[in-house]
Design a protein around this motif. Sequence first.
Motif, PDB file in Angstrom:
ATOM      1  N   UNK A  19       0.891  -1.201  -0.074  1.00 12.25           N
ATOM      2  CA  UNK A  19       0.001  -0.071  -0.020  1.00 12.25           C
ATOM      3  C   UNK A  19       0.964   1.125   0.031  1.00 12.25           C
ATOM      4  N   UNK A  20       0.804   2.196  -0.733  1.00 11.22           N
ATOM      5  CA  UNK A  20       1.415   3.448  -0.976  1.00 11.22           C
ATOM      6  C   UNK A  20       0.464   4.681  -0.467  1.00 11.22           C
ATOM      7  N   UNK A  29       9.076  10.978 -10.051  1.00 14.38           N
ATOM      8  CA  UNK A  29       8.915  10.273 -11.327  1.00 14.38           C
ATOM      9  C   UNK A  29       8.420   8.878 -11.015  1.00 14.38           C
ATOM     10  N   UNK A  30       8.948   8.246  -9.738  1.00 11.79           N
ATOM     11  CA  UNK A  30       8.892   6.709  -9.788  1.00 11.79           C
ATOM     12  C   UNK A  30       7.279   6.850  -9.034  1.00 11.79           C
ATOM     13  N   UNK A  31       6.895   7.580  -8.251  1.00 11.59           N
ATOM     14  CA  UNK A  31       5.363   7.792  -7.921  1.00 11.59           C
ATOM     15  C   UNK A  31       4.393   8.058  -8.961  1.00 11.59           C
ATOM     16  N   UNK A  32       4.943   8.732  -9.885  1.00 11.46           N
ATOM     17  CA  UNK A  32       3.766   9.229 -11.063  1.00 11.46           C
ATOM     18  C   UNK A  32       3.929   7.752 -12.069  1.00 11.46           C
ATOM     19  N   UNK A  54       0.276   5.913 -12.602  1.00  6.68           N
ATOM     20  CA  UNK A  54      -0.291   5.753 -13.812  1.00  6.68           C
ATOM     21  C   UNK A  54      -0.574   4.259 -14.086  1.00  6.68           C
ATOM     22  N   UNK A  55       0.213   3.455 -13.619  1.00  2.35           N
ATOM     23  CA  UNK A  55       0.188   2.127 -13.748  1.00  2.35           C
ATOM     24  C   UNK A  55      -1.105   1.506 -13.036  1.00  2.35           C
ATOM     25  N   UNK A  56      -1.231   1.745 -11.754  1.00  2.00           N
ATOM     26  CA  UNK A  56      -2.194   1.476 -10.962  1.00  2.00           C
ATOM     27  C   UNK A  56      -3.672   1.940 -11.318  1.00  2.00           C
ATOM     28  N   UNK A 113       4.258  17.840  -8.065  1.00  2.00           N
ATOM     29  CA  UNK A 113       5.249  17.692  -6.616  1.00  2.00           C
ATOM     30  C   UNK A 113       4.887  16.541  -5.531  1.00  2.00           C
ATOM     31  N   UNK A 114       5.774  16.027  -5.038  1.00  2.00           N
ATOM     32  CA  UNK A 114       5.550  14.975  -4.048  1.00  2.00           C
ATOM     33  C   UNK A 114       5.849  15.610  -2.648  1.00  2.00           C
TER      34      UNK A 114
END
Length: 401
Positions: free
Chosen positions: A95-96, A146-149, A153-155, A164-165
């Motif tokens: 879970x994120x 970038x990895x969060x984006x 997008x994948x999920x 911004x993160x």
Amino acid sequence: SGRWPWRLPSPVGTQMAVELQALEAVLAERAQALGAVILRGAGVQSVQMGADEVQVEAGGQTFRGRWLVGCDGGRSTVRKQCGFSFAGTAPEFTGHSLSVELEDPTVLSPGRHTTAQGMCNFNPPGTIALADFDGGAGHRQPLDRESAQALLRRISGREATITALHLATTWTDGARQATAYRRGRVLLAGDAAHVHSPLGGQGLNLGLGDAMNLGWKLAAVVRGEAADALLDTYQAERHPIGARVLEWSRAQVALMRPSAGSRALAAIVADLAETRDGATYLAERVWGVGQQLDLGHTHPLVGRSTPDFLMVDGRRMGELLRAGQAVLLVFDAAASLCEEVDVERAGILSIAQPAVDSLGLSALLVRPDGIVAWASDGADAAGLAQAVQEWMGSAGREAIA
């Protein structure tokens, strides 16, 4: 209301969301006012359990005491070093929890949505929870923007852009529980005793319930008012409740899996939730109103959380329980129970006055943790006095369990 006859109106709603930081501040202030010393940043390094005491090395200091309660989280050092078994199931997903700024928040649909890759829960403008069915491989792996984006997008299956993160944390649905909550002079509570996914938001309440159940019992033992066998009732009462929450958590995961079978099962559960009985069942599980301990008495209120009685002088149950004592409420003053029972010796706060709504009861005895230990509808006043006297008995407050 017919399914929950022992509920009364309360100034607190059925849902009372509070941030953990705010709740912790209130509890810390109360603990310190009662004389507790809180050492922050002093993690436990080692625990040695003896026949008469427990020795703990924490924060470079050595502490000794008759009892130790391990409340040191899901990776509890106390649990590991004292040999508790921690059984359960491995995680299916990571879970994120993300706090972000989105270029266009309208790209994502608000609310919780299952997708071909997992689950996406979006609370505008920028709070996102994702479930990635990777077997927990992504837990504690750092994410940059970038990895969060890419993950989002994948999920979600949407071309969302994160500008911004601000925050990225991870968790899993691993569900484990200590097979025993006590070993000798060491007990476990909270996440040290049980871990599960935060789905449904029941973990904090579960830990608070542990603390309320164990706290008054341990105090009675430490003060010499009860034998240490009273502490065994902590496991008997709280372990089944923890197991039910873990079952609830696993059931939620079963509905979230990105498979045709789970989608079909989720559709059936959604249909059931639209029925009166289905909605009532789900509400009972989420709110805990159906929870009842087996205390060996036949009255249907015994073992449940006390109703929020409002006394005619304006006091409510929460105020009466604040001192950490058992409370004997006598609504029918003619019974004169407070005169027949040595409540002072038993450490019971006695209140003899009518309630605005007594639910047809003449008297009841409430444990310090708010659980009804005995109740009477007034059919046998003599038996009522005898029951309270038996409760006081030779074991003192131990009999309250």
